[in-house]
Design an enzyme around this catalytic site. Structure first.
Site, mmCIF file in Angstrom:
data_model
loop_
_atom_site.group_PDB
_atom_site.id
_atom_site.type_symbol
_atom_site.label_atom_id
_atom_site.label_comp_id
_atom_site.label_asym_id
_atom_site.label_seq_id
_atom_site.Cartn_x
_atom_site.Cartn_y
_atom_site.Cartn_z
ATOM 1 N N HIS A 1 0.834 -1.212 0.000
ATOM 2 C CA HIS A 1 0.000 0.000 0.000
ATOM 3 C C HIS A 1 0.869 1.264 0.000
ATOM 4 O O HIS A 1 0.403 2.330 0.396
ATOM 5 C CB HIS A 1 -0.980 0.018 1.185
ATOM 6 N N ASP B 1 2.632 1.906 -2.912
ATOM 7 C CA ASP B 1 2.794 2.313 -4.323
ATOM 8 C C ASP B 1 1.914 3.523 -4.668
ATOM 9 O O ASP B 1 2.405 4.520 -5.188
ATOM 10 C CB ASP B 1 2.592 1.133 -5.297
ATOM 11 N N GLY C 1 -6.770 -14.496 -7.082
ATOM 12 C CA GLY C 1 -7.245 -13.933 -5.812
ATOM 13 C C GLY C 1 -6.316 -14.266 -4.664
ATOM 14 O O GLY C 1 -6.669 -14.154 -3.496
ATOM 15 N N ALA C 2 -5.079 -14.694 -4.975
ATOM 16 C CA ALA C 2 -4.157 -15.124 -3.917
ATOM 17 C C ALA C 2 -3.128 -14.048 -3.601
ATOM 18 O O ALA C 2 -2.153 -14.305 -2.901
ATOM 19 C CB ALA C 2 -3.470 -16.425 -4.319
ATOM 20 N N SER D 1 -0.838 -11.301 -7.804
ATOM 21 C CA SER D 1 -0.881 -10.442 -8.974
ATOM 22 C C SER D 1 -1.180 -11.166 -10.281
ATOM 23 O O SER D 1 -0.560 -10.902 -11.310
ATOM 24 C CB SER D 1 0.472 -9.733 -9.040
ATOM 25 N N SER D 2 -2.163 -12.069 -10.222
ATOM 26 C CA SER D 2 -2.548 -12.758 -11.457
ATOM 27 C C SER D 2 -3.173 -11.778 -12.446
ATOM 28 O O SER D 2 -3.026 -11.946 -13.661
ATOM 29 C CB SER D 2 -3.513 -13.907 -11.155
ATOM 30 N N SER D 3 -3.835 -10.732 -11.960
ATOM 31 C CA SER D 3 -4.449 -9.782 -12.912
ATOM 32 C C SER D 3 -3.396 -9.035 -13.710
ATOM 33 O O SER D 3 -3.527 -8.863 -14.920
ATOM 34 C CB SER D 3 -5.366 -8.760 -12.239
ATOM 35 N N GLU E 1 -6.492 -1.482 -15.619
ATOM 36 C CA GLU E 1 -7.054 -1.977 -14.347
ATOM 37 C C GLU E 1 -7.819 -0.868 -13.618
ATOM 38 O O GLU E 1 -8.896 -1.087 -13.078
ATOM 39 C CB GLU E 1 -5.911 -2.520 -13.476
ATOM 40 N N ASP F 1 2.344 -3.943 -9.381
ATOM 41 C CA ASP F 1 2.161 -5.271 -9.983
ATOM 42 C C ASP F 1 2.604 -5.304 -11.442
ATOM 43 O O ASP F 1 3.313 -6.212 -11.873
ATOM 44 C CB ASP F 1 0.688 -5.693 -9.868
HETATM 45 C C1 GLA Z 1 -2.567 -4.756 -4.734
HETATM 46 C C2 GLA Z 1 -2.497 -3.612 -5.722
HETATM 47 C C3 GLA Z 1 -1.126 -2.942 -5.698
HETATM 48 C C4 GLA Z 1 -0.679 -2.610 -4.281
HETATM 49 C C5 GLA Z 1 -0.881 -3.813 -3.367
HETATM 50 C C6 GLA Z 1 -0.581 -3.513 -1.929
HETATM 51 O O1 GLA Z 1 -1.740 -5.802 -5.145
HETATM 52 O O2 GLA Z 1 -2.753 -4.079 -7.034
HETATM 53 O O3 GLA Z 1 -1.119 -1.800 -6.522
HETATM 54 O O4 GLA Z 1 -1.310 -1.466 -3.800
HETATM 55 O O5 GLA Z 1 -2.202 -4.318 -3.445
HETATM 56 O O6 GLA Z 1 0.778 -3.279 -1.763
#
Ligand code: GLA
Length: 378
Positions: A21, A23, A109-110, A113-115, A147, A159
Site C-alpha cells: 500500500h 505504491d 485472488g491469492a 498479482s494474477s491480474s 485496471e 504489480d
Molecule cells: C494490490 C495492488 C497494488 C498494491 C498492493 C498492496 O496488489 O494491485 O497496486 O497497492 O495491493 O501493496
C-alpha cells in the site's frame, strides 16, 4: 487458408518483500517476479475482433469488437485483456484484432498479482501482433490504466512494474514517486534460504470497498499534512500533527513500510551479503525481523490483514522461519515466508496443522524463486 502464426507471451506473478500500500502513496516497494505466471497464446485476425479464451474458465470464448470498447462494457476475467486493448488504443496505438488463449499456473485472488500477469502477457502479445513498440515502463502504465479505468480497481503501479521490469535473481526497488528502479540482488537459495508463498485460500477482491477506503484515508492524511503524497515522508514525528488516530496509524504504516523496503534493499546490497553462511544468516535474520514488523504494521496500523494470514505468520516463525508477512492488498491472499532450507518441512507441517485445527481450508505452498520478467516463449 493458412492459419495465422501464433505467438506465446508470458508474464509472471509477483511477491513483494516489502512496501504494501505504498505504491499509490508514491513510496518504495520491493517486489520480485515469480516463476509462475500467465501465458497468452495469440494470433492476429483480419477483422476488428478480440476473441478471448481461458483454460481456467469453462465457458464460451468472449468476443469483443475493438471499436466498441468502453470502460464497464466487459466484465469478469475478460475485462483485463479487453481493458489492455482499450488502454493501448487510448494511448494512440493501433491495435489489430486477435484471438488469444490464456493459461495460468498462478492462483487467482491469492495476492500474487494474477491480474497484472494477465494484463502484461496480453499487452505484449497485442503490441507484437500489431507491430507496435512500447517501452516497458510505458506499457506498465498502460496496463495499470486498464485496471484502474476499465476494470475499476484503484490499484497502484507495483504489480505491472514487477511483471515487466523485475529480473532473475533480483528484487526491484521501485520509488513509486519518481519511478526510479534499482535491481537489488536477491538469491535466497544461494544463502540456504527458501522463499515460500503460502496461499491462505481466502480469496481477496480488490474492487471491493476496503482497498479504495484505505487509499482515500491516505489521501486525506496527506492533505492534512500538506504534502502531495505520504510516500515523500520519512519521519514519523510529523504524524503528531494529525489529530485523527486512525489517519495517524494509516500514515505511520506507509512511512514505516517504505523505510523497511529501503532497509531490506540496503541489506541485500551491502558488503558481504551472502559471502559466507554466517553472514547470510545474519542478513536474512535481519530481513526476517523486518518482514514480521511489516506484517504487524499491516495488521495493526493499516488493518488489512486477515486471521488466516496472522496465524500463518505466527506459526511459520515459531516453526523456524526468519520472518513472514502478508503480501498484496490484503483481506485474503497469501503470506511470504523466508525460511532456512532445513526448516521448510517443519514449517509446512506446522502451518498445515494450525489450519486443520481451526477447520480452515488447507493452505497451498508455492516456491517463490526470483525469476525473469515477462517475455516471449514461442
Ligand atoms: C494490490 C495492488 C497494488 C498494491 C498492493 C498492496 O496488489 O494491485 O497496486 O497497492 O495491493 O501493496
Amino acid at each position: 487458408m493458412k492459419a495465422a502464426a501464433e505467438e506465446v507471451w508470458f508474464a509472471p506473478g509477483r511477491a513483494n518483500l516489502m512496501g504494501e500500500h505504498t505504491d499509490y502513496n508514491e513510496g518504495f516497494v520491493l517486489p520480485f517476479a515469480l516463476a509462475q505466471g500467465v501465458s497468452a497464446t495469440a494470433s492476429g485476425r483480419a477483422d476488428e475482433l478480440l476473441v478471448l479464451r481461458s483454460k481456467q474458465v469453462q465457458d464460451d470464448p468472449v468476443t469483443i469488437r475493438l471499436d466498441s470498447l468502453t470502460p464497464g462494457s466487459v466484465t469478469g476475467w475478460a475485462a483485463y485483456p479487453a481493458g489492455v486493448a482499450w488502454a493501448l488504443r487510448a494511448a494512440g496505438h493501433v491495435v489489430r484484432g486477435a484471438s488469444i488463449d490464456i493459461d495460468s499456473d498462478l492462483p487467482v485472488g491469492a495476492g500474487v498479482s494474477s491480474s497484472a500477469a494477465l494484463e502484461c502477457s496480453v499487452a505484449l502479445a497485442l503490441c507484437s501482433l500489431s507491430g507496435v513498440s512500447v517501452p516497458r515502463r510505458a506499457l506498465a502504465a498502460i496496463a495499470k490504466r486498464a485496471e484502474n479505468e476499465f476494470v475499476g480497481a484503484p490499484t497502484g503501479i507495483i504489480d505491472q512494474s514487477a511483471a515487466l521490469l523485475c529480473t532473475e535473481d533480483h528484487a526491484l526497488l521501485l520509488d513509486c514517486g519518481t519511478l526510479a528502479a534499482t535491481q537489488v540482488p536477491f538469491r535466497p537459495a544461494a544463502a540456504g534460504v527458501a522463499a515460500l508463498v503460502i496461499d491462505t485460500r481466502v480469496p481477496h477482491a480488490l474492487v471491493s470497498g476496503e482497498y479504495a477506503a484505505r487509499r482515500a484515508e491516505c489521501e486525506a492524511a496527506a492533505r492534512l499534512l500538506g504534502v502531495p503524497a505520504l510516500g515523500g515522508l520519512t519521519d514519523v514525528r510529523v504524524l503528531r500533527r494529525l489529530g485523527d488516530p486512525l489517519l495517524r496509524r494509516r500514515a505511520r504504516h506507509v512511512i514505516t513500510d517504505s523505510a523497511r523496503a529501503r532497509a531490506i534493499a540496503a541489506a541485500l546490497q551491502g558488503p558481504g551479503a551472502a559471502d559466507t553462511a554466517v553472514e547470510a544468516a545474519k542478513i536474512y535474520r535481519f530481513i526476517g525481523k523486518l518482514l514480521v514488523e511489516g506484517h504487524a504494521s499491516l495488521r495493526d496500523d493499516f488493518e488489512v490483514s486477515w486471521p488466516e494470514a496472522d496465524v500463518t505468520v505466527e506459526t511459520a516463525i515459531t516453526a523456524g522461519a526468519y520472518g513472514a508477512k502478508m503480501i498484496g492488498g490484503g483481506f485474503g491472499g497469501s503470506v511470504l515466508a523466508l525460511v532456512p532450507t532445513g526448516s521448510v518441512g517443519t514449517m509446512r507441517t506446522a502451518v498445515t496443522a494450525a489450519f486443520t485445527a481451526r477447520g480452515w481450508t488447507l493452505p497451498q505452498f508455492l516456491d517463490a524463486v526470483p525469476s525473469p520478467p515477462a517475455r516471449r516463449l514461442a
